[in-house]
Design an enzyme around this catalytic site. Structure first.
Site, PDB file in Angstrom:
ATOM      1  N   GLU A   3       0.850  -1.188   0.000  1.00 58.03           N
ATOM      2  CA  GLU A   3       0.000   0.000   0.000  1.00 58.03           C
ATOM      3  C   GLU A   3       0.886   1.239   0.000  1.00 58.03           C
ATOM      4  O   GLU A   3       2.105   1.137   0.091  1.00 58.03           O
ATOM      5  CB  GLU A   3      -0.906  -0.013   1.240  1.00 58.03           C
ATOM      6  CG  GLU A   3      -1.898  -1.160   1.261  1.00 58.03           C
ATOM      7  CD  GLU A   3      -3.204  -0.806   0.558  1.00 58.03           C
ATOM      8  OE1 GLU A   3      -3.327   0.329   0.047  1.00 58.03           O
ATOM      9  OE2 GLU A   3      -4.093  -1.664   0.516  1.00 58.03           O
ATOM     10  N   ARG A 126       4.926 -12.705  -8.372  1.00 60.58           N
ATOM     11  CA  ARG A 126       3.798 -12.849  -9.298  1.00 60.58           C
ATOM     12  C   ARG A 126       4.057 -12.217 -10.671  1.00 60.58           C
ATOM     13  O   ARG A 126       3.237 -12.373 -11.561  1.00 60.58           O
ATOM     14  CB  ARG A 126       2.533 -12.228  -8.680  1.00 60.58           C
ATOM     15  CG  ARG A 126       2.133 -12.824  -7.336  1.00 60.58           C
ATOM     16  CD  ARG A 126       1.312 -14.092  -7.474  1.00 60.58           C
ATOM     17  NE  ARG A 126       0.085 -13.888  -8.219  1.00 60.58           N
ATOM     18  CZ  ARG A 126      -1.074 -13.521  -7.701  1.00 60.58           C
ATOM     19  NH1 ARG A 126      -1.162 -13.294  -6.407  1.00 60.58           N
ATOM     20  NH2 ARG A 126      -2.142 -13.368  -8.456  1.00 60.58           N
ATOM     21  N   ARG A 280     -15.434  -4.883  -2.478  1.00 67.46           N
ATOM     22  CA  ARG A 280     -14.330  -5.170  -1.564  1.00 67.46           C
ATOM     23  C   ARG A 280     -14.865  -5.535  -0.191  1.00 67.46           C
ATOM     24  O   ARG A 280     -15.889  -5.018   0.255  1.00 67.46           O
ATOM     25  CB  ARG A 280     -13.437  -3.929  -1.413  1.00 67.46           C
ATOM     26  CG  ARG A 280     -12.887  -3.370  -2.701  1.00 67.46           C
ATOM     27  CD  ARG A 280     -11.872  -4.290  -3.373  1.00 67.46           C
ATOM     28  NE  ARG A 280     -10.682  -4.490  -2.557  1.00 67.46           N
ATOM     29  CZ  ARG A 280      -9.623  -3.684  -2.562  1.00 67.46           C
ATOM     30  NH1 ARG A 280      -9.599  -2.629  -3.356  1.00 67.46           N
ATOM     31  NH2 ARG A 280      -8.585  -3.931  -1.787  1.00 67.46           N
TER      32      ARG A 280
END
Ligand code: ZN
Length: 294
Positions: A3, A126, A280
């Protein structure tokens, strides 16, 4: 996902360790992780270039070079940066054992080498993250940055007038969806949205146009506050964190509602609940955060 506070932590580390050092070369171990913009050249614009500054816009990192080019980077889901100089090793970003393990490892996508032997490892399990070499003059026109809302943490600019103008365009959407929209304000993720909404007692599904200007200003201030708090604690990684020295700690300790469903509201004692807003997982106090009647 790193974040804004983690990305700012990365920026500070890179700024401290790289500014003034000169790039000797780049080793690209995964082609899609390193992009060269049309017209840019690794040999001409990166090799031999000195780092002049490391900036951040939202969650985008900008490593500025004295050739007039910039290495733009995004950590996405699992990116991290580890710097090894002659006398220290430092790392931040996605918290896994590559931060402290032997490098390069299987997750190392790009290695930037400097002429004094310093190395930067861009690790990314990833492979959604990327670095891109491009002219500094083109950076502001990247679609991701061109549309981006104001920086909540920039001390030089009051984000409020711009935030107010931009959120007003989303009058009918839920306030949570608007807060998460990077075109309204830069870098606010799910954790900060839930914490800020709880702090000012707003239900996340409240339509923006049902909220007065004073309340919206309080909401922006609450988001800024919780991001700053998280930054001072080293980030908000939503699981146990391993820092570059191998210390572990949970930085979600500052959270009042996020992932605390089933526990009492720190303000009124009502059991916190979890719902879905803006697609979310969303955490609220059903007593402090009531949806206004339409
Ligand atoms: Zn409550």
């Amino acid at each position: 996902m790193p974040e804004l506070p983690e990305v700012e932590t990365v920026r500070r580390g890179l700024a401290r360790l790289l500014v003034g050092r000169r790039v000797a070369g780049v080793e690209v171990r995964e082609g899609k992780s390193f992009v060269v913009a049309p017209g840019a050249s690794v040999e001409r614009d990166l090799e031999g270039a000195a780092v002049t500054a490391v900036r951040r816009r939202g969650k985008v990192l900008l490593i500025e070079l004295d050739t007039g080019y910039t290495l733009v980077g995004h950590l996405k889901m699992t990116g991290q940066m580890v710097v090894r100089t002659a006398d220290e090793r430092w790392g931040a970003g996605h918290p896994n054992d590559s931060l402290i393990g032997e490098l390069p490892d299987r997750s190392t996508r790009v290695i930037l080498e400097f002429d004094d032997g310093t190395a930067v490892y861009f690790n990314d399990q990833r492979k959604f993250g990327w670095l891109q070499l491009m002219p500094a003059s083109a950076v502001a026109e990247i679609p991701l940055l061109a549309a981006m809302g104001p920086e909540p943490l920039d001390p030089a600019v009051d984000a409020w007038p711009e935030f107010r103008r931009r959120i007003a365009r989303h009058g009918r959407t839920s306030v949570k969806a608007a807060l998460l929209n990077q075109e309204v304000v830069a870098g606010i993720g799910n954790i900060y949205a839930d914490e800020a909404l709880w702090a000012v007692k707003l239900h996340p599904a409240t339509p923006v146009d049902a909220i007065g200007a004073r309340k919206l200003h309080q909401l922006l201030d609450a988001a800024r506050h919780v991001i700053s708090l998280s930054l001072s604690l080293g980030g908000s990684t939503d699981r146990n964190y391993v820092d570059a020295e191998g210390r572990r700690g949970s930085y979600l300790q500052f959270a009042n509602v996020f992932r605390r469903d089933g526990q009492p509201c720190p303000r009124c004692g009502t059991v916190l609940t979890k719902l879905r807003v803006a697609g979310r997982g969303t955490h609220i106090c059903p007593r402090c955060q009531k949806l206004p009647r339409a």
